[in-house]
Motif scaffolding. Structure first.
Motif, PDB file in Angstrom:
ATOM      1  N   GLU A 270      36.226  33.211  52.904  1.00  0.00           N
ATOM      2  CA  GLU A 270      37.207  34.126  53.852  1.00  0.00           C
ATOM      3  C   GLU A 270      37.926  34.885  53.027  1.00  0.00           C
ATOM      4  OE1 GLU A 270      36.989  33.996  56.919  1.00  0.00           O
ATOM      5  OE2 GLU A 270      35.070  32.566  56.905  1.00  0.00           O
ATOM      6  N   ALA A 271      37.851  35.059  51.581  1.00  0.00           N
ATOM      7  CA  ALA A 271      38.668  35.863  50.776  1.00  0.00           C
ATOM      8  C   ALA A 271      38.612  37.418  51.187  1.00  0.00           C
ATOM      9  CB  ALA A 271      38.475  35.731  49.328  1.00  0.00           C
ATOM     10  N   VAL A 272      37.465  37.712  51.180  1.00  0.00           N
ATOM     11  CA  VAL A 272      37.277  39.341  51.582  1.00  0.00           C
ATOM     12  C   VAL A 272      37.515  39.538  52.952  1.00  0.00           C
ATOM     13  CG1 VAL A 272      35.619  41.173  51.405  1.00  0.00           C
ATOM     14  CG2 VAL A 272      35.529  39.607  49.646  1.00  0.00           C
ATOM     15  N   THR A 273      37.220  38.701  53.856  1.00  0.00           N
ATOM     16  CA  THR A 273      37.534  38.745  55.401  1.00  0.00           C
ATOM     17  C   THR A 273      38.860  38.800  55.724  1.00  0.00           C
ATOM     18  OG1 THR A 273      35.498  37.452  55.764  1.00  0.00           O
ATOM     19  CG2 THR A 273      36.948  37.789  57.646  1.00  0.00           C
ATOM     20  N   SER A 274      39.937  37.997  54.966  1.00  0.00           N
ATOM     21  CA  SER A 274      41.090  38.042  55.270  1.00  0.00           C
ATOM     22  C   SER A 274      41.777  39.276  54.623  1.00  0.00           C
ATOM     23  CB  SER A 274      41.913  36.750  54.756  1.00  0.00           C
ATOM     24  OG  SER A 274      41.676  36.663  53.404  1.00  0.00           O
ATOM     25  N   TRP A 275      41.163  39.443  53.429  1.00  0.00           N
ATOM     26  CA  TRP A 275      41.974  40.857  52.996  1.00  0.00           C
ATOM     27  C   TRP A 275      41.666  42.040  53.675  1.00  0.00           C
ATOM     28  CZ3 TRP A 275      38.817  44.583  50.732  1.00  0.00           C
ATOM     29  CH2 TRP A 275      39.715  45.942  49.980  1.00  0.00           C
ATOM     30  N   LEU A 276      40.258  42.272  54.491  1.00  0.00           N
ATOM     31  CA  LEU A 276      39.865  43.271  55.197  1.00  0.00           C
ATOM     32  C   LEU A 276      41.028  43.251  56.685  1.00  0.00           C
ATOM     33  CD1 LEU A 276      36.082  43.330  55.069  1.00  0.00           C
ATOM     34  CD2 LEU A 276      37.544  45.032  54.261  1.00  0.00           C
ATOM     35  N   ALA A 277      41.065  41.980  56.956  1.00  0.00           N
ATOM     36  CA  ALA A 277      42.067  42.038  58.085  1.00  0.00           C
ATOM     37  C   ALA A 277      43.535  42.537  57.858  1.00  0.00           C
ATOM     38  CB  ALA A 277      42.165  40.404  58.398  1.00  0.00           C
ATOM     39  N   SER A 278      43.805  42.452  56.320  1.00  0.00           N
ATOM     40  CA  SER A 278      45.228  42.836  56.094  1.00  0.00           C
ATOM     41  C   SER A 278      45.056  44.407  56.014  1.00  0.00           C
ATOM     42  CB  SER A 278      45.598  42.283  54.791  1.00  0.00           C
ATOM     43  OG  SER A 278      44.732  42.722  53.781  1.00  0.00           O
ATOM     44  N   ALA A 279      43.893  44.890  55.582  1.00  0.00           N
ATOM     45  CA  ALA A 279      43.693  46.305  55.815  1.00  0.00           C
ATOM     46  C   ALA A 279      43.749  46.820  57.253  1.00  0.00           C
ATOM     47  CB  ALA A 279      42.363  46.841  55.164  1.00  0.00           C
ATOM     48  N   GLU A 280      43.063  46.052  58.195  1.00  0.00           N
ATOM     49  CA  GLU A 280      43.004  46.340  59.673  1.00  0.00           C
ATOM     50  C   GLU A 280      44.624  46.580  60.151  1.00  0.00           C
ATOM     51  OE1 GLU A 280      41.681  43.797  63.369  1.00  0.00           O
ATOM     52  OE2 GLU A 280      40.104  44.478  61.925  1.00  0.00           O
ATOM     53  N   GLN A 281      45.477  45.823  59.659  1.00  0.00           N
ATOM     54  CA  GLN A 281      46.816  45.787  60.065  1.00  0.00           C
ATOM     55  C   GLN A 281      47.417  47.145  59.645  1.00  0.00           C
ATOM     56  OE1 GLN A 281      48.806  42.319  58.528  1.00  0.00           O
ATOM     57  NE2 GLN A 281      47.603  40.739  59.969  1.00  0.00           N
ATOM     58  N   LEU A 282      47.236  47.556  58.746  1.00  0.00           N
ATOM     59  CA  LEU A 282      47.621  48.800  57.870  1.00  0.00           C
ATOM     60  C   LEU A 282      47.002  49.896  59.097  1.00  0.00           C
ATOM     61  CD1 LEU A 282      47.406  48.651  54.246  1.00  0.00           C
ATOM     62  CD2 LEU A 282      49.495  48.196  55.739  1.00  0.00           C
ATOM     63  N   VAL A 283      45.825  49.995  59.454  1.00  0.00           N
ATOM     64  CA  VAL A 283      45.160  50.955  59.984  1.00  0.00           C
ATOM     65  C   VAL A 283      45.860  50.752  61.623  1.00  0.00           C
ATOM     66  CG1 VAL A 283      43.142  51.656  61.413  1.00  0.00           C
ATOM     67  CG2 VAL A 283      43.058  50.947  58.972  1.00  0.00           C
TER      68      VAL A 283
ATOM     69  N   ARG B  36      43.291  47.609  48.599  1.00  0.00           N
ATOM     70  CA  ARG B  36      43.500  47.964  50.050  1.00  0.00           C
ATOM     71  C   ARG B  36      43.809  49.338  50.597  1.00  0.00           C
ATOM     72  NH1 ARG B  36      46.607  43.450  51.177  1.00  0.00           N
ATOM     73  NH2 ARG B  36      48.297  44.591  50.703  1.00  0.00           N
ATOM     74  N   GLY B  37      44.856  49.834  49.282  1.00  0.00           N
ATOM     75  CA  GLY B  37      45.441  51.170  49.704  1.00  0.00           C
ATOM     76  C   GLY B  37      44.346  51.990  49.494  1.00  0.00           C
ATOM     77  N   THR B  38      43.292  51.841  48.572  1.00  0.00           N
ATOM     78  CA  THR B  38      42.103  52.644  48.299  1.00  0.00           C
ATOM     79  C   THR B  38      41.153  52.768  49.494  1.00  0.00           C
ATOM     80  OG1 THR B  38      42.396  52.332  45.824  1.00  0.00           O
ATOM     81  CG2 THR B  38      40.073  53.305  46.904  1.00  0.00           C
ATOM     82  N   LEU B  39      40.998  51.596  49.916  1.00  0.00           N
ATOM     83  CA  LEU B  39      40.241  51.339  51.150  1.00  0.00           C
ATOM     84  C   LEU B  39      40.614  51.959  52.506  1.00  0.00           C
ATOM     85  CD1 LEU B  39      37.698  49.846  52.703  1.00  0.00           C
ATOM     86  CD2 LEU B  39      39.053  48.021  53.029  1.00  0.00           C
ATOM     87  N   VAL B  40      41.934  51.933  52.657  1.00  0.00           N
ATOM     88  CA  VAL B  40      42.653  52.569  53.820  1.00  0.00           C
ATOM     89  C   VAL B  40      42.664  54.067  53.987  1.00  0.00           C
ATOM     90  CG1 VAL B  40      44.713  52.806  55.245  1.00  0.00           C
ATOM     91  CG2 VAL B  40      44.141  50.456  54.498  1.00  0.00           C
ATOM     92  N   HIS B  41      42.818  54.611  52.528  1.00  0.00           N
ATOM     93  CA  HIS B  41      42.702  56.053  52.313  1.00  0.00           C
ATOM     94  C   HIS B  41      41.405  56.567  52.638  1.00  0.00           C
ATOM     95  CE1 HIS B  41      46.670  56.036  50.324  1.00  0.00           C
ATOM     96  NE2 HIS B  41      46.479  57.308  50.294  1.00  0.00           N
ATOM     97  N   SER B  42      40.415  55.911  52.243  1.00  0.00           N
ATOM     98  CA  SER B  42      38.835  56.201  52.584  1.00  0.00           C
ATOM     99  C   SER B  42      38.724  56.171  54.102  1.00  0.00           C
ATOM    100  CB  SER B  42      38.007  55.244  51.777  1.00  0.00           C
ATOM    101  OG  SER B  42      36.751  55.490  52.106  1.00  0.00           O
ATOM    102  N   VAL B  43      39.144  55.154  54.715  1.00  0.00           N
ATOM    103  CA  VAL B  43      38.862  54.972  56.162  1.00  0.00           C
ATOM    104  C   VAL B  43      39.541  55.949  56.962  1.00  0.00           C
ATOM    105  CG1 VAL B  43      39.631  53.490  58.111  1.00  0.00           C
ATOM    106  CG2 VAL B  43      38.619  52.501  56.173  1.00  0.00           C
TER     107      VAL B  43
END
Length: 297
Positions: free
Chosen positions: A109-122, A57-64
Motif C-alpha cells: 500500500e506504500a505507493v497507493t497511499s502516496w498516490l492518494a496524497s497526490a490526489e488530495q493536492l489535485v 509528489r510535487g514532480t508527479l502533480v506538476h506532470s498531471v
C-alpha cells in the motif's frame, strides 16, 4: 510554441549539438544566495541527492497538471485529472527506476497511499481555479535569454497565460503550504526571475505573477513594474559575477543557516567538520540546468 518564445531552437536532424554556455537558473541562483558551497555541490560537483517523497509528489502533480491542460477544455475535470496520476507516475518511475526504491517494497500500500496524497493536492488545485475556463499559451515552457551584460538566463515556467489583449500571467504551482517570510521571498525571487526573462523576450512586463499553494489552497498574486524588474536584473547580474569569481578559484564558502538541517551534504561541509571533494574546475556542460525536482517545489 513559436521559436520566438525561446532563444534556442531544436537543431536539425543529424546536426552536431553544441555544448551550451554556462547559464543562471532560478534554482541555482537561489542555491548561491543561500550558500555558495551548496551551489558548488549541486552545480559544479553535481553530487547526487536523494529526493524526498514530497519532492516526487510535487514532480508527479506538476506532470498531471501539464497533461490536464493538453486535454480539451470540457474534459478538464477532477475525475479526469485523478485518472492521469497513475499513468504519469508509471512514466516517471520508468524513466527513474531508483525512485521506486524510496518506497517500502514490503508494503503493497506504500505507493497507493502516496498516490492518494497526490490526489488530495489535485483536489485542492480545483478549489483554486477551474481549468475548463482557461486556455494557457504554454505549460512547462522552457525560456532562455542572454541579457545585454552577457548573463544567460534559463528556466522553466509552469504555466503561461496570455490574454487576448496581450497581458501575461505567470503561474507557478507549489505543492507545499504557503510559506513564511523566508520561503515566500524565495518563491517570489523565482517568479521575478521568470518575469525578467519574459519581459526581455517579449517586451511586455507580466501583468501578474501567481503562486498557487496546493497543500493549503492559498494563492499569492503580485504585479511587478518595469523599474522593479530593472533592479532585479541587476541583482541577477551581480549574482552571476559572484559565481564566476568563485568559479575561477573554487572559493565557494559555506553560509551556515537553519536550512543546513535539510542539507544532504553536511558530511562534506567544513562547517560540520567535513572536507569538500577536490575542486574539478568550471563545469561542462553548464551549471544552469534545472532538474524536474527543481521545478516541482
Amino acid at each position: 510554441m513559436p521559436d520566438t518564445d525561446t532563444v534556442t531552437a531544436d537543431p536539425p536532424p543529424g546536426a552536431e549539438v553544441p555544448r551550451r554556455r554556462p547559464a543562471l537558473s532560478p534554482s541555482r541562483a537561489s542555491d548561491f544566495k543561500q550558500c555558495p558551497l551548496l551551489y558548488r555541490f549541486r552545480a559544479v560537483d553535481r553530487l547526487p541527492e536523494i529526493p524526498t517523497k514530497a519532492q516526487l509528489r510535487g514532480t508527479l502533480v506538476h506532470s498531471v497538471l501539464e497533461r490536464l491542460f493538453s486535454l480539451p477544455q470540457a474534459d478538464r475535470t477532477p475525475p479526469q485529472a485523478k485518472e492521469l496520476l497513475a499513468p504519469a507516475w508509471e512514466e516517471l518511475s520508468s524513466e527513474r527506476p531508483e525512485w521506486i526504491e524510496l518506497f517500502d517494497q514490503e508494503d503493497p500500500e506504500a505507493v497507493t497511499s502516496w498516490l492518494a496524497s497526490a490526489e488530495q493536492l489535485v483536489d485542492t488545485y480545483f478549489g483554486l481555479e477551474d481549468p475548463r475556463r482557461l486556455e494557457p499559451e504554454a505549460c512547462e515552457l522552457h525560456v532562455e535569454i542572454e541579457l545585454g551584460s552577457g548573463v544567460l538566463l534559463r528556466g522553466y515556467v509552469d504555466r503561461l497565460d496570455v490574454a487576448p489583449t496581450g497581458e501575461i500571467r505567470v503561474v507557478d504551482y507549489k505543492t507545499g503550504a504557503a510559506p513564511r517570510e523566508i520561503g515566500e521571498a524565495k518563491a517570489m525571487f523565482q517568479m521575478k526571475f521568470y518575469a525578467v526573462v519574459l519581459w526581455r523576450l517579449r517586451g511586455v512586463v507580466p501583468r501578474q505573477l501567481k503562486l498557487m499553494y496546493l497543500t493549503d489552497g492559498q494563492s499569492l498574486a503580485y504585479t511587478p513594474d518595469e523599474g522593479e524588474l530593472i533592479r532585479f536584473e541587476r541583482t541577477l547580474e551581480a549574482i552571476w559575477q559572484a559565481i564566476l569569481k568563485a568559479g575561477k578559484t573554487g572559493d565557494f564558502r559555506p553560509n551556515p543557516s537553519k536550512l543546513c538541517a535539510w542539507c544532504d551534504h553536511q558530511a562534506l561541509c567544513p562547517q560540520y567538520g567535513g572536507t569538500p571533494p577536490p575542486y574539478p574546475g568550471w563545469p561542462e556542460p553548464d551549471p544552469g540546468e534545472e532538474s524536474v525536482l527543481d521545478r516541482a517545489d
